[in-house]
Design a protein around this motif. Structure first.
Motif, PDB file in Angstrom:
ATOM      1  N   ASP A 138       8.222   4.499  -0.197  1.00  0.00           N
ATOM      2  CA  ASP A 138       7.066   3.998   0.557  1.00  0.00           C
ATOM      3  C   ASP A 138       7.194   4.331   2.040  1.00  0.00           C
ATOM      4  O   ASP A 138       6.222   4.754   2.674  1.00  0.00           O
ATOM      5  N   GLU A 139       8.378   4.148   2.594  1.00  0.00           N
ATOM      6  CA  GLU A 139       8.578   4.495   4.001  1.00  0.00           C
ATOM      7  C   GLU A 139       8.400   5.997   4.218  1.00  0.00           C
ATOM      8  O   GLU A 139       7.813   6.422   5.212  1.00  0.00           O
ATOM      9  N   LEU A 140       8.864   6.783   3.287  1.00  0.00           N
ATOM     10  CA  LEU A 140       8.694   8.242   3.384  1.00  0.00           C
ATOM     11  C   LEU A 140       7.208   8.605   3.373  1.00  0.00           C
ATOM     12  O   LEU A 140       6.766   9.438   4.166  1.00  0.00           O
ATOM     13  N   PHE A 141       6.426   7.957   2.510  1.00  0.00           N
ATOM     14  CA  PHE A 141       4.980   8.199   2.496  1.00  0.00           C
ATOM     15  C   PHE A 141       4.357   7.846   3.844  1.00  0.00           C
ATOM     16  O   PHE A 141       3.544   8.600   4.379  1.00  0.00           O
ATOM     17  N   MET A 142       4.742   6.710   4.405  1.00  0.00           N
ATOM     18  CA  MET A 142       4.175   6.268   5.692  1.00  0.00           C
ATOM     19  C   MET A 142       4.542   7.241   6.815  1.00  0.00           C
ATOM     20  O   MET A 142       3.691   7.609   7.631  1.00  0.00           O
ATOM     21  N   GLN A 143       5.798   7.645   6.858  1.00  0.00           N
ATOM     22  CA  GLN A 143       6.244   8.577   7.891  1.00  0.00           C
ATOM     23  C   GLN A 143       5.554   9.941   7.738  1.00  0.00           C
ATOM     24  O   GLN A 143       5.237  10.594   8.722  1.00  0.00           O
ATOM     25  N   THR A 144       5.327  10.331   6.500  1.00  0.00           N
ATOM     26  CA  THR A 144       4.639  11.592   6.236  1.00  0.00           C
ATOM     27  C   THR A 144       3.210  11.528   6.745  1.00  0.00           C
ATOM     28  O   THR A 144       2.718  12.463   7.374  1.00  0.00           O
ATOM     29  N   SER A 145       2.547  10.416   6.509  1.00  0.00           N
ATOM     30  CA  SER A 145       1.178  10.235   7.001  1.00  0.00           C
ATOM     31  C   SER A 145       1.133  10.332   8.521  1.00  0.00           C
ATOM     32  O   SER A 145       0.267  11.018   9.083  1.00  0.00           O
ATOM     33  N   ALA A 146       2.062   9.663   9.186  1.00  0.00           N
ATOM     34  CA  ALA A 146       2.092   9.702  10.655  1.00  0.00           C
ATOM     35  C   ALA A 146       2.332  11.120  11.168  1.00  0.00           C
ATOM     36  O   ALA A 146       1.704  11.558  12.137  1.00  0.00           O
ATOM     37  N   ARG A 147       3.222  11.841  10.518  1.00  0.00           N
ATOM     38  CA  ARG A 147       3.528  13.206  10.951  1.00  0.00           C
ATOM     39  C   ARG A 147       2.341  14.142  10.735  1.00  0.00           C
ATOM     40  O   ARG A 147       2.052  14.996  11.575  1.00  0.00           O
ATOM     41  N   ALA A 172      -2.591   6.863  -2.409  1.00  0.00           N
ATOM     42  CA  ALA A 172      -2.961   5.557  -1.860  1.00  0.00           C
ATOM     43  C   ALA A 172      -3.785   4.741  -2.845  1.00  0.00           C
ATOM     44  O   ALA A 172      -3.777   3.502  -2.781  1.00  0.00           O
ATOM     45  N   THR A 173      -4.451   5.387  -3.782  1.00  0.00           N
ATOM     46  CA  THR A 173      -5.212   4.639  -4.790  1.00  0.00           C
ATOM     47  C   THR A 173      -4.286   3.878  -5.726  1.00  0.00           C
ATOM     48  O   THR A 173      -4.730   2.986  -6.442  1.00  0.00           O
ATOM     49  N   ARG A 174      -2.993   4.218  -5.716  1.00  0.00           N
ATOM     50  CA  ARG A 174      -2.004   3.561  -6.575  1.00  0.00           C
ATOM     51  C   ARG A 174      -0.995   2.727  -5.783  1.00  0.00           C
ATOM     52  O   ARG A 174      -0.147   2.066  -6.375  1.00  0.00           O
ATOM     53  N   ARG A 175      -1.026   2.816  -4.464  1.00  0.00           N
ATOM     54  CA  ARG A 175      -0.053   2.108  -3.616  1.00  0.00           C
ATOM     55  C   ARG A 175      -0.806   1.288  -2.571  1.00  0.00           C
ATOM     56  O   ARG A 175      -1.249   1.846  -1.558  1.00  0.00           O
ATOM     57  N   PRO A 176      -0.938  -0.014  -2.776  1.00  0.00           N
ATOM     58  CA  PRO A 176      -1.718  -0.845  -1.850  1.00  0.00           C
ATOM     59  C   PRO A 176      -1.263  -0.754  -0.388  1.00  0.00           C
ATOM     60  O   PRO A 176      -2.100  -0.732   0.511  1.00  0.00           O
ATOM     61  N   ALA A 177       0.034  -0.696  -0.135  1.00  0.00           N
ATOM     62  CA  ALA A 177       0.503  -0.630   1.258  1.00  0.00           C
ATOM     63  C   ALA A 177       0.082   0.688   1.908  1.00  0.00           C
ATOM     64  O   ALA A 177      -0.333   0.713   3.074  1.00  0.00           O
ATOM     65  N   LEU A 178       0.162   1.778   1.163  1.00  0.00           N
ATOM     66  CA  LEU A 178      -0.270   3.080   1.685  1.00  0.00           C
ATOM     67  C   LEU A 178      -1.776   3.090   1.892  1.00  0.00           C
ATOM     68  O   LEU A 178      -2.271   3.621   2.893  1.00  0.00           O
ATOM     69  N   LEU A 179      -2.517   2.495   0.962  1.00  0.00           N
ATOM     70  CA  LEU A 179      -3.974   2.408   1.100  1.00  0.00           C
ATOM     71  C   LEU A 179      -4.343   1.649   2.367  1.00  0.00           C
ATOM     72  O   LEU A 179      -5.196   2.099   3.145  1.00  0.00           O
ATOM     73  N   ASP A 180      -3.688   0.527   2.600  1.00  0.00           N
ATOM     74  CA  ASP A 180      -3.953  -0.258   3.806  1.00  0.00           C
ATOM     75  C   ASP A 180      -3.626   0.560   5.057  1.00  0.00           C
ATOM     76  O   ASP A 180      -4.405   0.592   6.013  1.00  0.00           O
ATOM     77  N   THR A 239      -5.393   3.750   9.777  1.00  0.00           N
ATOM     78  CA  THR A 239      -5.183   4.898  10.658  1.00  0.00           C
ATOM     79  C   THR A 239      -6.364   5.868  10.633  1.00  0.00           C
ATOM     80  O   THR A 239      -6.777   6.358  11.686  1.00  0.00           O
ATOM     81  N   VAL A 240      -6.913   6.121   9.460  1.00  0.00           N
ATOM     82  CA  VAL A 240      -8.052   7.038   9.390  1.00  0.00           C
ATOM     83  C   VAL A 240      -9.268   6.404  10.064  1.00  0.00           C
ATOM     84  O   VAL A 240     -10.012   7.078  10.773  1.00  0.00           O
ATOM     85  N   ARG A 241      -9.453   5.101   9.885  1.00  0.00           N
ATOM     86  CA  ARG A 241     -10.566   4.407  10.549  1.00  0.00           C
ATOM     87  C   ARG A 241     -10.405   4.464  12.067  1.00  0.00           C
ATOM     88  O   ARG A 241     -11.370   4.693  12.804  1.00  0.00           O
ATOM     89  N   ALA A 242      -9.190   4.254  12.548  1.00  0.00           N
ATOM     90  CA  ALA A 242      -8.943   4.319  13.995  1.00  0.00           C
ATOM     91  C   ALA A 242      -9.243   5.720  14.524  1.00  0.00           C
ATOM     92  O   ALA A 242      -9.854   5.865  15.592  1.00  0.00           O
ATOM     93  N   ASP A 243      -8.839   6.750  13.778  1.00  0.00           N
ATOM     94  CA  ASP A 243      -9.139   8.127  14.188  1.00  0.00           C
ATOM     95  C   ASP A 243     -10.644   8.393  14.185  1.00  0.00           C
ATOM     96  O   ASP A 243     -11.176   9.022  15.098  1.00  0.00           O
TER      97      ASP A 243
END
Length: 196
Positions: free
Chosen positions: A51-60, A113-121, A126-130
């Protein structure tokens, strides 16, 4: 936790590559280590969980897709117009094409993200902020059209990019066979942005 920012970035870039080429199911610590050319177990020293890897990947990916502010300033020198919006959208498509791997990885993250609630959130925020920041930029730069016009343009461009990167032959065949991507972008902008 290991603190080597260059190695962390290299591992996240390797994760982006894995996502783009193997999908979210293929994103394992072992796959990231192999893609980065580091010893097995390295990425698990940098990321506490997948999960942390997914989050860091999204940020990168967001970092990689964000244009250089100097280039943005240069691009905004002409008078705001529908033509300038066309040029900005063509530049957007080119930037995404230059980092095709990053764009495909982001699509994979969205599906995961459709399968991971934390990633979806996380992606919703982040996409909304962008999106909000880009709408504000559009408005404050004096580009033609209101917030709804910008939203329709965003939706049309994301659809174009999705088709271009996932079904590239679809856009170059059939009714659009004689149109290259720049002309398709021009058509989109012309149909959405009001004439001066």
């Amino acid at each position: 936790m290991v603190r080597n920012p260059e190695r962390r970035t290299a591992l996240v870039d390797a994760a982006i590559d894995v996502l783009a080429h193997e999908g979210a199911r293929g994103l394992t610590f072992r796959a990231v280590d192999a893609r980065a050319g580091v010893p097995v177990g390295t990425s698990s020293n940098y990321f506490a969980s997948r999960d942390e890897l997914f989050m860091q990947t999204s940020a990168r990916i967001t970092d990689r897709m964000t244009p250089d502010p100097v280039r943005v300033e240069e691009a905004m020198r002409p008078t705001p117009s529908r033509q300038l919006v066309t040029e900005l959208m063509q530049w957007l498509v080119q930037r995404m094409a230059d980092d095709r791997t990053g764009y495909l990885a982001m699509l994979e993250l969205r599906l995961e993200a459709t399968r991971r609630p934390a990633l979806l959130d996380h992606l919703n925020r982040t996409v909304r902020a962008d999106l909000d920041a880009n709408a504000r930029f559009h408005r404050e730069a004096g580009l033609p059209g209101d917030t709804d016009t910008f939203l329709v343009l965003y939706l049309a461009m994301t659809g174009l990019l999705l088709d271009h990167f996932t079904l590239p032959g679809m856009l170059t065949g059939g009714a659009t066979a004689d149109r290259d991507l720049d002309r398709l972008v021009e058509t989109i902008v012309t149909r959405i942005i009001p004439a001066e």
